[in-house]
Design an enzyme around this catalytic site. Sequence first.
Site, PDB file in Angstrom:
ATOM      1  CB  SER A  36      -0.860  -0.018   1.258  1.00  0.00           C
ATOM      2  OG  SER A  36      -1.461   1.228   1.458  1.00  0.00           O
ATOM      3  CE1 TYR A  50      -4.149  -2.372   5.154  1.00  0.00           C
ATOM      4  CE2 TYR A  50      -3.285  -0.195   4.611  1.00  0.00           C
ATOM      5  CZ  TYR A  50      -3.853  -1.397   4.214  1.00  0.00           C
ATOM      6  OH  TYR A  50      -4.110  -1.629   2.881  1.00  0.00           O
TER       7      TYR A  50
HETATM    8  N1  LIG Z   1      -8.982  -1.296  -0.970  1.00  0.00           N
HETATM    9  C1  LIG Z   1      -7.961  -0.477  -1.007  1.00  0.00           C
HETATM   10  O1  LIG Z   1      -8.125   0.744  -1.219  1.00  0.00           O
HETATM   11  C2  LIG Z   1      -6.593  -0.996  -0.805  1.00  0.00           C
HETATM   12  C3  LIG Z   1      -6.333  -2.319  -0.486  1.00  0.00           C
HETATM   13  N2  LIG Z   1      -5.035  -2.747  -0.324  1.00  0.00           N
HETATM   14  C4  LIG Z   1      -4.755  -4.137  -0.014  1.00  0.00           C
HETATM   15  O2  LIG Z   1      -5.405  -4.974  -0.944  1.00  0.00           O
HETATM   16  C5  LIG Z   1      -5.565  -6.274  -0.379  1.00  0.00           C
HETATM   17  C6  LIG Z   1      -6.952  -6.783  -0.696  1.00  0.00           C
HETATM   18  O3  LIG Z   1      -7.896  -5.983   0.010  1.00  0.00           O
HETATM   19  P1  LIG Z   1      -9.279  -5.510  -0.620  1.00  0.00           P
HETATM   20  O4  LIG Z   1      -9.582  -6.277  -1.823  1.00  0.00           O
HETATM   21  O5  LIG Z   1      -9.243  -4.045  -0.672  1.00  0.00           O
HETATM   22  O6  LIG Z   1     -10.277  -5.849   0.571  1.00  0.00           O
HETATM   23  P2  LIG Z   1     -11.271  -7.080   0.810  1.00  0.00           P
HETATM   24  O7  LIG Z   1     -11.667  -6.961   2.231  1.00  0.00           O
HETATM   25  O8  LIG Z   1     -12.307  -7.126  -0.231  1.00  0.00           O
HETATM   26  O9  LIG Z   1     -10.334  -8.349   0.593  1.00  0.00           O
HETATM   27  C7  LIG Z   1      -9.496  -8.833   1.582  1.00  0.00           C
HETATM   28  C8  LIG Z   1      -9.383 -10.319   1.371  1.00  0.00           C
HETATM   29  O10 LIG Z   1      -8.456 -10.831   2.342  1.00  0.00           O
HETATM   30  C9  LIG Z   1      -9.071 -11.923   2.973  1.00  0.00           C
HETATM   31  N3  LIG Z   1      -8.565 -12.135   4.313  1.00  0.00           N
HETATM   32  C10 LIG Z   1      -8.570 -11.291   5.358  1.00  0.00           C
HETATM   33  N4  LIG Z   1      -8.039 -11.878   6.442  1.00  0.00           N
HETATM   34  C11 LIG Z   1      -7.691 -13.128   6.061  1.00  0.00           C
HETATM   35  C12 LIG Z   1      -7.110 -14.226   6.714  1.00  0.00           C
HETATM   36  N5  LIG Z   1      -6.772 -14.173   8.015  1.00  0.00           N
HETATM   37  N6  LIG Z   1      -6.865 -15.348   6.016  1.00  0.00           N
HETATM   38  C13 LIG Z   1      -7.205 -15.434   4.714  1.00  0.00           C
HETATM   39  N7  LIG Z   1      -7.778 -14.453   4.030  1.00  0.00           N
HETATM   40  C14 LIG Z   1      -8.026 -13.306   4.717  1.00  0.00           C
HETATM   41  C15 LIG Z   1     -10.557 -11.600   2.979  1.00  0.00           C
HETATM   42  O11 LIG Z   1     -11.329 -12.759   3.236  1.00  0.00           O
HETATM   43  P3  LIG Z   1     -12.757 -12.676   3.963  1.00  0.00           P
HETATM   44  O12 LIG Z   1     -13.762 -12.415   2.885  1.00  0.00           O
HETATM   45  O13 LIG Z   1     -12.905 -14.031   4.585  1.00  0.00           O
HETATM   46  O14 LIG Z   1     -12.686 -11.579   4.966  1.00  0.00           O
HETATM   47  C16 LIG Z   1     -10.704 -11.048   1.580  1.00  0.00           C
HETATM   48  O15 LIG Z   1     -10.826 -12.077   0.653  1.00  0.00           O
HETATM   49  C17 LIG Z   1      -5.255  -6.109   1.113  1.00  0.00           C
HETATM   50  O16 LIG Z   1      -3.968  -6.615   1.365  1.00  0.00           O
HETATM   51  C18 LIG Z   1      -5.275  -4.606   1.335  1.00  0.00           C
HETATM   52  O17 LIG Z   1      -4.429  -4.216   2.369  1.00  0.00           O
HETATM   53  C19 LIG Z   1      -3.970  -1.906  -0.488  1.00  0.00           C
HETATM   54  C20 LIG Z   1      -4.188  -0.597  -0.799  1.00  0.00           C
HETATM   55  C21 LIG Z   1      -5.499  -0.041  -1.004  1.00  0.00           C
HETATM   56  C1  LIG Z   2     -12.727  11.598  -0.909  1.00  0.00           C
HETATM   57  C2  LIG Z   2     -13.655  12.036   0.135  1.00  0.00           C
HETATM   58  C3  LIG Z   2     -14.169  13.390  -0.080  1.00  0.00           C
HETATM   59  C4  LIG Z   2     -13.197  11.816   1.546  1.00  0.00           C
HETATM   60  C5  LIG Z   2     -12.547  10.491   1.832  1.00  0.00           C
HETATM   61  C6  LIG Z   2     -11.573  10.633   2.964  1.00  0.00           C
HETATM   62  C7  LIG Z   2     -10.876   9.346   3.395  1.00  0.00           C
HETATM   63  C8  LIG Z   2     -11.892   8.360   3.914  1.00  0.00           C
HETATM   64  C9  LIG Z   2      -9.991   8.743   2.290  1.00  0.00           C
HETATM   65  C10 LIG Z   2      -8.956   9.759   1.779  1.00  0.00           C
HETATM   66  C11 LIG Z   2      -7.711   8.985   1.400  1.00  0.00           C
HETATM   67  C12 LIG Z   2      -8.165   7.546   1.477  1.00  0.00           C
HETATM   68  C13 LIG Z   2      -7.185   6.411   1.450  1.00  0.00           C
HETATM   69  C14 LIG Z   2      -7.474   5.199   2.066  1.00  0.00           C
HETATM   70  C15 LIG Z   2      -8.747   5.039   2.831  1.00  0.00           C
HETATM   71  C16 LIG Z   2      -9.782   6.159   2.653  1.00  0.00           C
HETATM   72  C17 LIG Z   2      -9.114   7.520   2.659  1.00  0.00           C
HETATM   73  C18 LIG Z   2      -8.455   7.722   4.011  1.00  0.00           C
HETATM   74  C19 LIG Z   2      -6.481   4.051   2.099  1.00  0.00           C
HETATM   75  C20 LIG Z   2      -5.774   4.167   3.434  1.00  0.00           C
HETATM   76  C21 LIG Z   2      -7.162   2.683   2.020  1.00  0.00           C
HETATM   77  C22 LIG Z   2      -6.180   1.559   2.141  1.00  0.00           C
HETATM   78  C23 LIG Z   2      -4.837   1.774   1.542  1.00  0.00           C
HETATM   79  O1  LIG Z   2      -4.040   0.836   1.573  1.00  0.00           O
HETATM   80  C24 LIG Z   2      -4.397   3.087   1.018  1.00  0.00           C
HETATM   81  C25 LIG Z   2      -3.606   2.991  -0.269  1.00  0.00           C
HETATM   82  C26 LIG Z   2      -5.513   4.123   0.905  1.00  0.00           C
HETATM   83  C27 LIG Z   2      -4.922   5.530   0.790  1.00  0.00           C
HETATM   84  C28 LIG Z   2      -5.965   6.601   0.613  1.00  0.00           C
END
Ligand SMILES: NC(=O)C1=CN([C@@H]2O[C@H](COP(=O)(O)OP(=O)(O)OC[C@H]3O[C@@H](n4cnc5c(N)ncnc54)[C@H](OP(=O)(O)O)[C@@H]3O)[C@@H](O)[C@H]2O)C=CC1
Ligand SMILES: CC(C)CCC[C@@H](C)[C@H]1CC[C@H]2C3=C(CC[C@]12C)[C@@]1(C)CCC(=O)[C@@H](C)[C@@H]1CC3
Length: 331
Positions: A171, A193
């Site tokens: 991330s 995180y």
């Molecule tokens: N969404 C975003 O903006 C961002 C996401 N990421 C990363 O992307 C990856 C995917 O997340 P995202 O698709 O967004 O979110 P989701 O919650 O949709 O997906 C997460 C997945 O991880 C699984 N998971 C969580 N805990 C475990 C565990 N203990 N064992 C096995 N599987 C597990 C979940 O399974 P279950 O359905 O059972 O909970 C689910 O399938 C993560 O690593 C997240 O940190 C990085 C940056 C930004």
């Molecule tokens: C856009 C809206 C007017 C307000 C949204 C504010 C916040 C909830 C978002 C702004 C930046 C976002 C962000 C993430 C979560 C939601 C925000 C804090 C992440 C932390 C989600 C998980 C990740 O791994 C990062 C890459 C995202 C970075 C930006």
Amino acid sequence: MRKVVLVTGANSGIGLALCERLLAHDGQIQLCLACRNMQRAEAARLALLASHPESQVALLQLDVGSVRSVFQAAKEVKLRYNRLDYIYLNAGIMPNPQLDIKAFFKGLFSSNVINMFATAEGILTQKDNINSDGMQEVFATNLFGHYLLVRELEPLLCQPDSISQVIWTSSSNARRSAFSLEDIQHQQGTEPYSSSKYASDLVSVALNRRHNHQGLYSSVICPGLVMTNMTYGILPSFFWSLIMPIMWLIRIFTNTFTLTPYNGAEALFWLSLQKPESLDPLAKYHSLTSGLGKNYTQPHKVSEETQYLISSSLTQPQQKRNYIKLTPGLQ
Ligand SMILES: NC(=O)C1=CN([C@@H]2O[C@H](COP(=O)(O)OP(=O)(O)OC[C@H]3O[C@@H](n4cnc5c(N)ncnc54)[C@H](OP(=O)(O)O)[C@@H]3O)[C@@H](O)[C@H]2O)C=CC1
Ligand SMILES: CC(C)CCC[C@@H](C)[C@H]1CC[C@H]2C3=C(CC[C@]12C)[C@@]1(C)CCC(=O)[C@@H](C)[C@@H]1CC3
């Protein structure tokens, strides 16, 4: 030869979108969905088979947050396959996220606004839990379980005369200041995180140093801000729906708002098409989406501070010991 691809956290969000894209590109792969919940895993398998009826999609029970489950799953993988071409370490959690509204509005009117939207720096904290192994849950799930899995699967990943790729969903929220070698599980702080993702960036570099000569290559990616179960846990879904037009607008200024799981999976998919020898081990590959909706992947070099940390700590034995402070039950 049919490539073997294992994806953790494959039943939803970015992981599921990646599986869909991999199958659309090459229906011949042997895809293994590694998930903790078998009902959700089966639903994902059926959805994938509905659009790719001829494909081979297997399920593997894996809770990456449990040491026992990781060992069992690795054993099962070694029984089922004699090679592993790609392993996507994608499962991840962000428990009890707290948005600092005051810091958010302060950031909105500062010169740091773009960086704030791209990284959430200074506006997001979490409350971690202790898991059944006595470890910090975020560290155990996002990093340690995946690390153990790779170590256990080394025999498959380091096959003679073949190349394999380990790809971490990291991330842009990963930050040096959130991570401490003295507290790698992040027991003391409020950004587990960020700490766990930074640690995965470091582990990826270490894996490259250790295994490149055996044909194993590791990379990290950031999918950008994607609307998934994880982000719906930060703000209520009605609020996200309400601000969605603003989000599309923000995308004009920051291409890190990829928003859909398909777009977020761009860098993960792109990496599967690259020659791993040509990749930069010190880069994080970002999924980006332009204001007009065009997807692309861009490498961003890790900071100089991180490069320094890598070269000093990964080579000093006394600091290496601090890397994995196992709980007494695991030692
Ligand atoms: N969404 C975003 O903006 C961002 C996401 N990421 C990363 O992307 C990856 C995917 O997340 P995202 O698709 O967004 O979110 P989701 O919650 O949709 O997906 C997460 C997945 O991880 C699984 N998971 C969580 N805990 C475990 C565990 N203990 N064992 C096995 N599987 C597990 C979940 O399974 P279950 O359905 O059972 O909970 C689910 O399938 C993560 O690593 C997240 O940190 C990085 C940056 C930004
Ligand atoms: C856009 C809206 C007017 C307000 C949204 C504010 C916040 C909830 C978002 C702004 C930046 C976002 C962000 C993430 C979560 C939601 C925000 C804090 C992440 C932390 C989600 C998980 C990740 O791994 C990062 C890459 C995202 C970075 C930006």
